[in-house]
Design an enzyme around this catalytic site. Structure first.
Site, mmCIF file in Angstrom:
data_model
loop_
_atom_site.group_PDB
_atom_site.id
_atom_site.type_symbol
_atom_site.label_atom_id
_atom_site.label_comp_id
_atom_site.label_asym_id
_atom_site.label_seq_id
_atom_site.Cartn_x
_atom_site.Cartn_y
_atom_site.Cartn_z
ATOM 1 N N ASP A 80 -4.660 5.418 6.273
ATOM 2 C CA ASP A 80 -4.987 6.403 6.495
ATOM 3 C C ASP A 80 -6.110 6.005 7.509
ATOM 4 O O ASP A 80 -5.691 5.764 8.797
ATOM 5 C CB ASP A 80 -5.730 7.359 5.487
ATOM 6 N N GLU A 106 0.939 -1.257 0.080
ATOM 7 C CA GLU A 106 0.068 0.064 -0.076
ATOM 8 C C GLU A 106 0.806 1.343 -0.047
ATOM 9 O O GLU A 106 1.858 1.270 0.419
ATOM 10 C CB GLU A 106 -0.859 -0.014 1.358
ATOM 11 N N ASP A 107 0.352 2.398 -0.608
ATOM 12 C CA ASP A 107 1.050 3.529 -0.426
ATOM 13 C C ASP A 107 0.728 4.329 0.849
ATOM 14 O O ASP A 107 1.782 4.969 1.420
ATOM 15 C CB ASP A 107 0.607 4.519 -1.715
HETATM 16 C C1 PRP Z 1 -6.007 5.477 -0.676
HETATM 17 C C2 PRP Z 1 -4.688 4.381 -0.420
HETATM 18 C C3 PRP Z 1 -5.167 3.400 0.436
HETATM 19 C C4 PRP Z 1 -6.455 4.081 1.007
HETATM 20 C C5 PRP Z 1 -6.120 4.267 2.353
HETATM 21 O O1 PRP Z 1 -6.536 4.669 -1.851
HETATM 22 O O2 PRP Z 1 -4.258 4.101 -1.780
HETATM 23 O O3 PRP Z 1 -5.728 2.506 -0.585
HETATM 24 O O4 PRP Z 1 -6.766 5.203 0.257
HETATM 25 O O5 PRP Z 1 -7.356 4.902 2.972
HETATM 26 P P1 PRP Z 1 -7.845 4.547 4.310
HETATM 27 O O6 PRP Z 1 -6.974 3.712 5.355
HETATM 28 O O7 PRP Z 1 -8.643 5.626 4.715
HETATM 29 O O8 PRP Z 1 -8.727 3.246 4.226
HETATM 30 P P2 PRP Z 1 -7.799 5.346 -3.086
HETATM 31 O O9 PRP Z 1 -9.100 4.667 -2.523
HETATM 32 O O10 PRP Z 1 -7.920 6.761 -2.887
HETATM 33 O O11 PRP Z 1 -7.629 4.929 -4.261
HETATM 34 P P3 PRP Z 1 -6.194 4.989 -5.179
HETATM 35 O O12 PRP Z 1 -4.987 4.205 -4.733
HETATM 36 O O13 PRP Z 1 -6.592 4.574 -6.606
HETATM 37 O O14 PRP Z 1 -5.738 6.704 -5.228
#
Ligand code: PRP
Length: 181
Positions: free
Chosen positions: A104, A100-101
């Site tokens: 949050d 994961e990046d």
């Molecule tokens: C982002 C990120 C994680 C998630 C984290 O993805 O890559 O998957 O949100 O947030 P959380 O801990 O609050 O659940 P996103 O849904 O924005 O999609 P993307 O990676 O395509 O930008």
């Protein structure tokens, strides 16, 4: 280094990213020595991190991608998780590492880990580049964390705001003027 007009400061520089990725790779290479691991790249944000990380791994990997979403177009997590693209590999009896990046609220990974864990992998672990613990809602901790960051809206190195800024080679804090208009 040029700061994009939309970015008010650089939080993790290109040099720091390189150090962090090397350090994570060292830990993973120790943990998974001689084992085959299914890397699950969670689209889209972790594309750049995963590409950097996997080139430093010395154990064999199978790369799989998943698309899940818990965000709308804004900056606040809805807590909902939808699986838009699932993996093709049977992970039963295999070592699985979710890439994961950012963590949050943790809602995405909490649900994703539970779902994948139900498919009986030999082991399942999470490697995240960024962790924002102040925002946590779900009870989830990464096994491998690149760096902990404060509760600021970050973009770059794969992370977006409204699908923009993923290409920035550093992690920057988005200026309020971009999303408060
Ligand atoms: C982002 C990120 C994680 C998630 C984290 O993805 O890559 O998957 O949100 O947030 P959380 O801990 O609050 O659940 P996103 O849904 O924005 O999609 P993307 O990676 O395509 O930008």
């Amino acid at each position: 280094m040029t700061i994009n007009d939309s970015v008010k400061k650089i939080l993790v520089s290109e040099e720091e990213i390189e150090t962090i990725v090397c350090s994570l790779a060292d830990k993973l290479n120790f943990r998974y020595k001689d084992k085959e691991v299914v890397l699950i790249l969670v689209l889209k944000g972790s594309v750049i991190f995963c590409a950097d990380l996997m080139r430093k791994l010395t154990f064999p990997v199978i790369l799989e991608t998943m698309k899940v979403s818990s965000y709308g177009s804004g900056t606040v997590s809805t807590g909902e998780l939808s699986i838009d693209l699932d993996i093709k590999t049977d992970i039963s009896g295999k070592h699985v590492l979710i890439i994961e990046d950012i963590i949050d609220s943790g809602n995405t990974l909490y649900k994703l880990k539970k779902m994948l864990g139900a498919r009986n992998p030999e082991s399942i672990a999470i490697c995240t580049f960024l962790d924002k613990p102040e925002r946590r809602e779900a009870d989830i901790t990464a096994d491998y964390t690149g760096t902990v960051i404060p509760d600021e809206f970050v973009v770059g190195y794969g992370l977006d705001y409204d699908e923009k800024f993923r290409e920035l080679p550093y992690v920057g804090v988005l200026g309020e003027w971009v999303y408060e208009k």
